[in-house]
Design a protein around this motif. Sequence first.
Motif, PDB file in Angstrom:
ATOM      1  N   PRO A 147       0.464  -1.601   0.336  1.00 16.19           N
ATOM      2  CA  PRO A 147       0.400   0.431   0.134  1.00 16.19           C
ATOM      3  C   PRO A 147       1.067   1.630   0.345  1.00 16.19           C
ATOM      4  O   PRO A 147       0.284   2.282  -0.789  1.00 16.19           O
ATOM      5  N   ARG A 148       2.045   1.437   0.500  1.00 20.63           N
ATOM      6  CA  ARG A 148       2.544   2.284   1.073  1.00 20.63           C
ATOM      7  C   ARG A 148       3.446   2.921  -0.450  1.00 20.63           C
ATOM      8  O   ARG A 148       3.457   4.306  -0.993  1.00 20.63           O
ATOM      9  N   LEU A 149       4.188   1.876  -1.534  1.00 21.94           N
ATOM     10  CA  LEU A 149       4.132   1.785  -2.134  1.00 21.94           C
ATOM     11  C   LEU A 149       3.252   2.357  -3.835  1.00 21.94           C
ATOM     12  O   LEU A 149       3.942   3.354  -4.705  1.00 21.94           O
ATOM     13  N   ALA A 150       2.278   1.709  -3.357  1.00 26.91           N
ATOM     14  CA  ALA A 150       1.246   2.452  -4.287  1.00 26.91           C
ATOM     15  C   ALA A 150       0.587   3.716  -3.788  1.00 26.91           C
ATOM     16  O   ALA A 150       0.449   4.826  -5.168  1.00 26.91           O
ATOM     17  N   ALA A 151       0.046   4.520  -2.663  1.00 27.55           N
ATOM     18  CA  ALA A 151       0.474   5.456  -2.645  1.00 27.55           C
ATOM     19  C   ALA A 151       1.791   6.557  -2.926  1.00 27.55           C
ATOM     20  O   ALA A 151       1.139   7.447  -3.934  1.00 27.55           O
ATOM     21  N   ALA A 152       2.854   5.960  -2.784  1.00 27.39           N
ATOM     22  CA  ALA A 152       3.864   6.719  -3.741  1.00 27.39           C
ATOM     23  C   ALA A 152       3.227   6.764  -4.991  1.00 27.39           C
ATOM     24  O   ALA A 152       3.469   7.640  -5.736  1.00 27.39           O
ATOM     25  N   GLY A 153       2.727   5.710  -5.882  1.00 33.80           N
ATOM     26  CA  GLY A 153       2.707   5.713  -7.524  1.00 33.80           C
ATOM     27  C   GLY A 153       1.792   6.056  -7.994  1.00 33.80           C
ATOM     28  O   GLY A 153       1.727   7.066  -8.826  1.00 33.80           O
ATOM     29  N   ARG A 154       1.313   7.264  -6.759  1.00 36.80           N
ATOM     30  CA  ARG A 154      -0.129   7.666  -6.745  1.00 36.80           C
ATOM     31  C   ARG A 154       0.539   9.579  -7.218  1.00 36.80           C
ATOM     32  O   ARG A 154      -0.756  10.433  -6.735  1.00 36.80           O
TER      33      ARG A 154
END
Length: 405
Positions: free
Chosen positions: A209-216
């Motif tokens: 989820p943290r990587l997904a947040a950074a990806g957004r």
Amino acid sequence: MTETNTRSAPTVLEGRGRNLGLALLSFAITFWAWNLVAPIAVRYADELDLDATQTSILIATPVIVGSVGRILTGALTDRFGGRIMFTVLTAISAVPVLLVMWAGELGSYPLLIAFGFLLGIAGTTFAVGIPFVNAWYDPSKRGFATGVFGAGMGGTALSSFFTPRMVAAFGYEATHVIIAIALLVVAAITWFLMRDAPVWKPNHDRVMPRLAAAGRLAVTWQMAFLYAVTFGGFVAFSTYLPTYLSNVYGYDLTDAGARTAGFAIAAVIARPVGGWLSDKIGPAKVLMISLAGAAVMAIVIALKPPAELLAGSSFVLMAVFLGLGTGAVFTWVAQRSPAERVGSVTGIVGAIGGLGGFFPPLVMGATYDAESHSYTIGLVLLCITALVALAFTIFLARRRGPAEE
């Protein structure tokens, strides 16, 4: 969610210089290992009868894991901290170094590709160092600090210069054993002497989820593209230049390695200068200078200037422009990324930057004109890419406003 609040840090944290130096040391030795194949690729090509494309694939393979792996190591650094991550990655990197040695002794191209892929682990430490250094320094000094840490990419220069000479002096096997031992020694030094910044706090959010947040975050992909051009260009030149110089100018392995080391050293020196200038005049302006200069030098190099002074000066100038750009990009990352996401953003940006260095050697190998000993097509494509990145930088600077210019 636990957040890293580096903005509350005092101007000077006790021990920050020592920890910056240790991070630089770990980064440099792992980057040496990461670039262990390229300086002796001509040897592999001769012994295994490889063509230009096969050689370029062998050179580029370690870049894959060293790039993509940064996504995970950046996120893990947010959770476990730089001390643990530097120690573990530096120690683990010794294993593929020895495996590559074994594959070379067997004369197996498939095994060299497989173990070269694993050797990419050594290239993931970049994503550890940026958030680690950011936590030690206040925002006004981060451009310079991350630039100094980024000078550890000079490990590629050490590898280019010393690896062929070590092979000649000590032998192929002994060279790899020495590098593996050096990695283990540095890992031990890191464990006992390195400390995470007092203001750093672990981020216990789940990794994906943290990587997904950074990806957004828009900044992630904006900076990833610019880093793919600047750092990717550096990686491509530093890994493929020995082959380029051999094919175009007829240098042997040792001479080509020495000149590649000079290229890498120039970029290494320019990187902290780029960070320092970005603190003073803004990263966008430094990037504009970098990309415009790289575009011009790509055309100059394509014209095959005469060997030694003119050719050497052309490659050094290219290295300086690319080095300035790498320092500027991560100053911009530090300015625009949320503090608790720096590791994750760095991982993605670093991964795309590394992948930017994977494809150019393949393009150079595929477009090489053996009859005229020319890489003109590949260099023209580099010029076009740099100009596109320049236009994008100008667009971002105008949109973001004077504060980030």
